[in-house]
Enzyme design. Structure first.
Site: not given
Length: 267
Positions: A40, A106, A142
């Protein structure tokens, strides 16, 4: 299928970071990888003003990643930032290479441990998978790792693996949580989890950036039975791993948690 996890530390300059990706992709290709996965914020580290550097998926940085994929013959997965409404950006994974062109925004934003990603980042809403050599792979980023339903959605879509680029926030107990969560998600969905974090800036000789989540390293490949197969330390490095889809089928026969779900019956 062999994948490479490139654990590196990116800085605030997208062009310099693209050079890092280019060198690492060549290493991955030399190691026989079919897919190389970068963390990321590979485009620019957190702690950098994101809106001024965000680019669309047809912008020069993404085109640079496509050029790397073309030069190496790899599928490249890398974290970048794309423009979003109201001056925000989207935290995007670009997946590109032979036979693959996709992006994942995300879904779960890191509003935790004193950091508010949603102040500058707009959330995504779509589950995304890619197909590489006949194998389906899910994409996550993440903080998504704390939400098992996303990884089960990958499995329901036919995925045998989930790729998890991250820039994990440091702090007490955070390394232990990272390993616990990646192992748990592999068990939840009975698939491979390949999680690549930014290297710890201190181990890379890079400056710390206030409270920004800039990585702790410890990238990991977890089998569909929840066991850690390979891992790295805090410093930059590359991990090459062979993901066996037959093992996914074997584990799902032995522990059919996906087939045994009853939530729909309880509604």
């Amino acid at each position: 299928m062999r994948i490479a996890l490139s654990q590196l530390t990116t800085g605030p300059d997208p062009e310099s970071n693209l050079g890092l990706l280019r060198d690492e992709a060549r290493r991955a290709a030399d190691g026989g990888a079919r897919v190389v996965v970068f963390p990321e914020a590979a485009m620019a580290c957190f702690g950098t003003p994101l809106a001024p550097l965000a680019e669309p998926l047809d912008g020069p940085w993404a085109e640079g990643v496509r050029a790397i994929a073309g030069d190496t013959g790899l599928v490249v997965v890398a974290g970048m930032f794309t423009p979003a409404p109201d001056g925000k950006v989207t935290n995007t994974l670009l997946a590109t290479g032979p036979g693959v062109e996709a992006s994942y925004d995300k879904i779960h934003l890191y509003d935790a441990f004193g950091f508010a990603e949603s102040d500058t980042v707009a959330p995504g809403s779509e589950v995304v998978t890619i197909d590489v050599d006949g194998l389906r792979i899910g994409l996550a980023t993440c903080y998504d790792v704390r939400f098992p339903e996303l990884f089960r959605a990958h499995a329901d879509a036919g995925a045998v693996a989930s790729l998890l680029p991250a820039s994990w926030g440091a702090g007490p107990g955070k390394r232990e949580q990272w390993e616990l969560l990646t192992r748990a998600r592999a068990l939840d969905a009975t698939l491979w989890v390949a999680a690549v974090d930014q290297a710890d800036p201190a181990a890379s000789g890079a400056p710390a950036r206030s409270k920004a989540p800039t990585g702790i390293g410890h990238s990991v490949v977890v089998g569909p039975d929840g066991t850690v197969r390979q891992s790295l330390g805090p410093e930059p490095g590359m991990l090459l791993a062979d993901l066996d889809p037959d093992e996914v089928a074997s584990v799902r026969r032995a522990v059919p948690v996906l087939a045994n779900r009853r939530l729909s019956e309880l509604g």
